[in-house]
Write a protein that holds these residues in place. Structure first.
Motif, PDB file in Angstrom:
ATOM      1  N   UNK A 173       8.291  -6.084  -7.000  1.00 12.79           N
ATOM      2  CA  UNK A 173       7.563  -4.889  -6.574  1.00 12.79           C
ATOM      3  C   UNK A 173       8.519  -3.904  -5.914  1.00 12.79           C
ATOM      4  N   UNK A 174       8.446  -2.638  -6.322  1.00 12.98           N
ATOM      5  CA  UNK A 174       9.324  -1.616  -5.760  1.00 12.98           C
ATOM      6  C   UNK A 174       8.678  -0.989  -4.533  1.00 12.98           C
ATOM      7  N   UNK A 175       9.278  -1.111  -3.362  1.00 17.58           N
ATOM      8  CA  UNK A 175       8.719  -0.455  -2.169  1.00 17.58           C
ATOM      9  C   UNK A 175       8.770   1.057  -2.299  1.00 17.58           C
ATOM     10  N   UNK A 176       8.177   1.730  -1.339  1.00 19.36           N
ATOM     11  CA  UNK A 176       8.153   3.187  -1.315  1.00 19.36           C
ATOM     12  C   UNK A 176       9.566   3.734  -1.303  1.00 19.36           C
ATOM     13  N   UNK A 177       9.824   4.742  -2.123  1.00 19.32           N
ATOM     14  CA  UNK A 177      11.144   5.364  -2.161  1.00 19.32           C
ATOM     15  C   UNK A 177      11.334   6.273  -0.955  1.00 19.32           C
ATOM     16  N   UNK A 178      12.556   6.325  -0.382  1.00 16.65           N
ATOM     17  CA  UNK A 178      12.806   7.234   0.742  1.00 16.65           C
ATOM     18  C   UNK A 178      12.595   8.675   0.320  1.00 16.65           C
ATOM     19  N   UNK A 179      12.058   9.477   1.227  1.00 17.32           N
ATOM     20  CA  UNK A 179      11.838  10.894   0.938  1.00 17.32           C
ATOM     21  C   UNK A 179      13.087  11.700   1.255  1.00 17.32           C
ATOM     22  N   UNK A 180      13.235  12.824   0.557  1.00 15.66           N
ATOM     23  CA  UNK A 180      14.351  13.719   0.828  1.00 15.66           C
ATOM     24  C   UNK A 180      14.192  14.323   2.209  1.00 15.66           C
ATOM     25  N   UNK A 181      15.306  14.535   2.896  1.00 11.73           N
ATOM     26  CA  UNK A 181      15.254  15.033   4.273  1.00 11.73           C
ATOM     27  C   UNK A 181      16.039  16.323   4.439  1.00 11.73           C
ATOM     28  N   UNK A 182      16.164  17.097   3.353  1.00 10.45           N
ATOM     29  CA  UNK A 182      16.861  18.376   3.476  1.00 10.45           C
ATOM     30  C   UNK A 182      16.044  19.312   4.347  1.00 10.45           C
ATOM     31  N   UNK A 183      16.688  20.308   4.970  1.00 12.98           N
ATOM     32  CA  UNK A 183      15.941  21.233   5.831  1.00 12.98           C
ATOM     33  C   UNK A 183      14.777  21.894   5.119  1.00 12.98           C
ATOM     34  N   UNK A 184      14.966  22.252   3.845  1.00 12.89           N
ATOM     35  CA  UNK A 184      13.887  22.938   3.135  1.00 12.89           C
ATOM     36  C   UNK A 184      12.677  22.043   2.960  1.00 12.89           C
TER      37      UNK A 184
ATOM     38  N   UNK B 249       0.834  -1.207   0.000  1.00 12.90           N
ATOM     39  CA  UNK B 249       0.000   0.000   0.000  1.00 12.90           C
ATOM     40  C   UNK B 249       0.866   1.254   0.000  1.00 12.90           C
ATOM     41  N   UNK B 250       1.924   1.253   0.812  1.00 12.62           N
ATOM     42  CA  UNK B 250       2.822   2.406   0.834  1.00 12.62           C
ATOM     43  C   UNK B 250       3.463   2.614  -0.532  1.00 12.62           C
ATOM     44  N   UNK B 251       3.808   1.521  -1.203  1.00 11.21           N
ATOM     45  CA  UNK B 251       4.366   1.622  -2.552  1.00 11.21           C
ATOM     46  C   UNK B 251       3.347   2.217  -3.517  1.00 11.21           C
ATOM     47  N   UNK B 252       2.095   1.773  -3.428  1.00 12.53           N
ATOM     48  CA  UNK B 252       1.054   2.296  -4.313  1.00 12.53           C
ATOM     49  C   UNK B 252       0.848   3.789  -4.102  1.00 12.53           C
ATOM     50  N   UNK B 253       0.707   4.177  -2.830  1.00 17.97           N
ATOM     51  CA  UNK B 253       0.458   5.578  -2.529  1.00 17.97           C
ATOM     52  C   UNK B 253       1.642   6.458  -2.933  1.00 17.97           C
ATOM     53  N   UNK B 254       2.845   5.891  -2.932  1.00 12.67           N
ATOM     54  CA  UNK B 254       4.036   6.653  -3.291  1.00 12.67           C
ATOM     55  C   UNK B 254       4.210   6.755  -4.806  1.00 12.67           C
ATOM     56  N   UNK B 255       4.184   5.621  -5.483  1.00 10.03           N
ATOM     57  CA  UNK B 255       4.515   5.597  -6.908  1.00 10.03           C
ATOM     58  C   UNK B 255       3.348   6.005  -7.805  1.00 10.03           C
ATOM     59  N   UNK B 256       2.111   5.844  -7.326  1.00 12.67           N
ATOM     60  CA  UNK B 256       0.953   6.115  -8.177  1.00 12.67           C
ATOM     61  C   UNK B 256       0.180   7.346  -7.729  1.00 12.67           C
ATOM     62  N   UNK B 257       0.830   8.209  -6.973  1.00 11.80           N
ATOM     63  CA  UNK B 257       0.136   9.366  -6.411  1.00 11.80           C
ATOM     64  C   UNK B 257      -0.464  10.268  -7.493  1.00 11.80           C
ATOM     65  N   UNK B 258       0.228  10.410  -8.613  1.00  8.86           N
ATOM     66  CA  UNK B 258      -0.233  11.323  -9.660  1.00  8.86           C
ATOM     67  C   UNK B 258      -1.035  10.615 -10.744  1.00  8.86           C
ATOM     68  N   UNK B 259      -1.338   9.339 -10.519  1.00  8.14           N
ATOM     69  CA  UNK B 259      -2.108   8.578 -11.497  1.00  8.14           C
ATOM     70  C   UNK B 259      -3.573   8.524 -11.073  1.00  8.14           C
ATOM     71  N   UNK B 260      -4.477   8.145 -11.973  1.00 11.44           N
ATOM     72  CA  UNK B 260      -5.892   8.032 -11.601  1.00 11.44           C
ATOM     73  C   UNK B 260      -6.087   7.068 -10.427  1.00 11.44           C
ATOM     74  N   UNK B 261      -7.067   7.393  -9.577  1.00 12.81           N
ATOM     75  CA  UNK B 261      -7.251   6.623  -8.347  1.00 12.81           C
ATOM     76  C   UNK B 261      -7.669   5.182  -8.601  1.00 12.81           C
ATOM     77  N   UNK B 262      -8.264   4.897  -9.780  1.00 11.58           N
ATOM     78  CA  UNK B 262      -8.693   3.521 -10.038  1.00 11.58           C
ATOM     79  C   UNK B 262      -7.518   2.581 -10.273  1.00 11.58           C
ATOM     80  N   UNK B 263      -6.331   3.121 -10.599  1.00  9.26           N
ATOM     81  CA  UNK B 263      -5.182   2.257 -10.885  1.00  9.26           C
ATOM     82  C   UNK B 263      -4.718   1.500  -9.633  1.00  9.26           C
ATOM     83  N   UNK B 264      -4.443   2.180  -8.506  1.00 10.61           N
ATOM     84  CA  UNK B 264      -4.155   1.409  -7.292  1.00 10.61           C
ATOM     85  C   UNK B 264      -5.347   0.577  -6.847  1.00 10.61           C
ATOM     86  N   UNK B 265      -6.555   0.990  -7.216  1.00 17.64           N
ATOM     87  CA  UNK B 265      -7.727   0.185  -6.889  1.00 17.64           C
ATOM     88  C   UNK B 265      -7.654  -1.201  -7.500  1.00 17.64           C
ATOM     89  N   UNK B 266      -7.175  -1.273  -8.747  1.00 19.43           N
ATOM     90  CA  UNK B 266      -7.018  -2.595  -9.379  1.00 19.43           C
ATOM     91  C   UNK B 266      -5.957  -3.422  -8.659  1.00 19.43           C
TER      92      UNK B 266
END
Length: 409
Positions: free
Chosen positions: A162-173, A99-116
């Motif tokens: 399956x590719x797990x969620x990618x680590x997020x950047x941790x810069x101060x900004x 689920x974390x992988x889906x929410x990370x990699x498919x965030x900008x895709x249509x919501x039905x795609x992770x639904x499948x």
């Protein structure tokens, strides 16, 4: 995961008949699986790095498959308990990572795609149910477990990369912007039905909506798992023969497109409204075999249950993400798994009189979950707008700031 978690349901009647498993012991084995699921979900909360581990995902796939193959090697209830416990842990880890992988990699895709992708659980249920249905006339409970292990192994190979969620950047900004995004949101109301002004600069605390969501999803865990564990046994108790197994296959088939369908409906209706509707429909489906009986009621029950239980998970987890509540997926999954532990324990005293009372209780609990979803609808912040900080801060990456594609706007 659909095989590893849910093949126990169609095999349970075979173990009652061929392995001497009592109704109480059957409930205990179900509880073991759900305790393990809670442990795996808590691991996702306490050690977030786990949800980004490909090694852990692969190890979980192997171990889950191994627990299925080991079930027919013994008649010891304690060993069965340990195996189902381990299956629960690995199932939860697979679920949280996926689920974390889906929410990370498919965030900008249509919501039905992770639904499948969620529909894969339904496919696993349908395939394992069909497998048991075919084997039942010619084989015993041991062969059913071995065959399900072989099926899980094939699916594990397919899931291996399956590719797990990618680590997020941790810069101060980016850290500052992430904190701003999580803590300074406002409800931007639209012209149609919600008002016409935007409360810019107003801080909205999403805790009260998340609390209602958490309560609803936890209660759903109690009600759904009672049906998910005992539906086949309940149908076969009143209608001996292949009807119970066939109904379970129908549960899986109905579950395959359900998440994508609920996601598409989210384009027209808000998630809280859809969550309420799905819970009411599910409660009706669970109650049907107990109140009416017969093949039509059993098959309609299976279709309604299959069409909603994964959809409820999709809606609840997406709503938690929309509220931008920290670690919402892991927290909601933990509450859900606590409900699953309580479900078999609550109905165990009722099983001495058959499964009908258990289904009625399950339907009642799901209706209470629907009531909590109705509370969630009150003043729900459908439009979440980030309040920009006054000091210059670099814009966040799209994966951090883009609204969820299925949000009601």
């Amino acid at each position: 995961m659909g095989v590893g978690r849910f093949v126990y349901t169609p095999i349970l009647p075979l173990m009652h008949a061929g392995a001497g498993l009592s109704a109480g012991a059957g409930a205990n084995l179900a509880t073991a699986n759900y305790i393990g699921y809670l442990v795996g979900a808590l691991a996702g909360i306490l050690a977030p790095a786990l949800v980004r581990s490909r090694a852990l995902l692969r190890a979980s796939l192997v171990v889950l498959t191994g627990t299925l193959a080991a079930m027919p090697a013994t008649h010891d209830t304690a060993v069965w308990f340990a195996l189902r416990l381990l299956a629960g842990v690995t199932s939860a880890l697979i679920f949280v990572i996926a689920v974390s992988s889906l929410l990370s990699h498919l965030r900008e895709y249509p919501a039905h795609l992770p639904g499948w992708a969620f529909g894969g659980v339904g496919a696993g249920i349908a395939l394992s149910g069909l497998l048991v249905l075919v084997l039942r006339p010619v084989a015993d409970w041991r062969a059913a477990w071995w065959a399900s292990a072989a099926l899980a192994a094939v699916l594990a190979v397919a899931a291996w990369n399956l590719r797990p969620e990618a680590p997020r950047a941790t810069t101060p900004a980016t850290a500052a912007t992430t904190v701003t995004t999580a803590t300074t949101v406002t409800e931007a109301t639209a012209d149609s039905g919600h008002g016409s002004h935007t409360g810019a600069g107003t801080r909205i605390r999403t805790h009260r909506w998340f609390t209602a969501l958490f309560a609803s999803y936890t209660l759903e865990g109690i009600g759904y798992i009672i049906a998910g564990t005992f539906l086949v046994a309940a149908i076969e108790q009143s209608s001996p023969g292949p009807l119970g197994g066939g109904a379970w296959v129908l549960v899986g088939l109905a579950a395959v497109p359900s998440s994508a369908l609920w996601a598409r409906l989210g384009r027209r209706w808000s998630r809280p409204d859809l969550l309420l509707a799905a819970l009411v429909v599910q409660a009706v489906g669970i109650a049907l075999p107990a109140l009416i009986g017969g093949a039509p009621a059993a098959l309609l029950s299976a279709a309604l249950f299959g069409a909603t239980f994964i959809g409820v998970s999709t809606l609840a987890l997406a709503t938690g993400a929309h509220l931008e509540f920290p670690r919402s997926v892991a927290l909601l999954t933990a509450g859900y798994s606590v409900g699953q532990i309580l479900g078999p324990l609550v109905v165990a005293p009722l099983l001495h009189h058959g499964y009908q009372q258990a289904l009625i209780l399950a339907a009642s609990v799901v209706l209470v979950a629907a009531a909590a979803a109705a509370v969630l609808r009150v003043g729900f912040p459908h439009h979440m707008v980030v309040v920009r900080p006054t000091v210059p801060v670099r814009q966040p990456a799209p994966a951090e700031s883009a609204p969820d594609a299925g949000s009601h706007r």
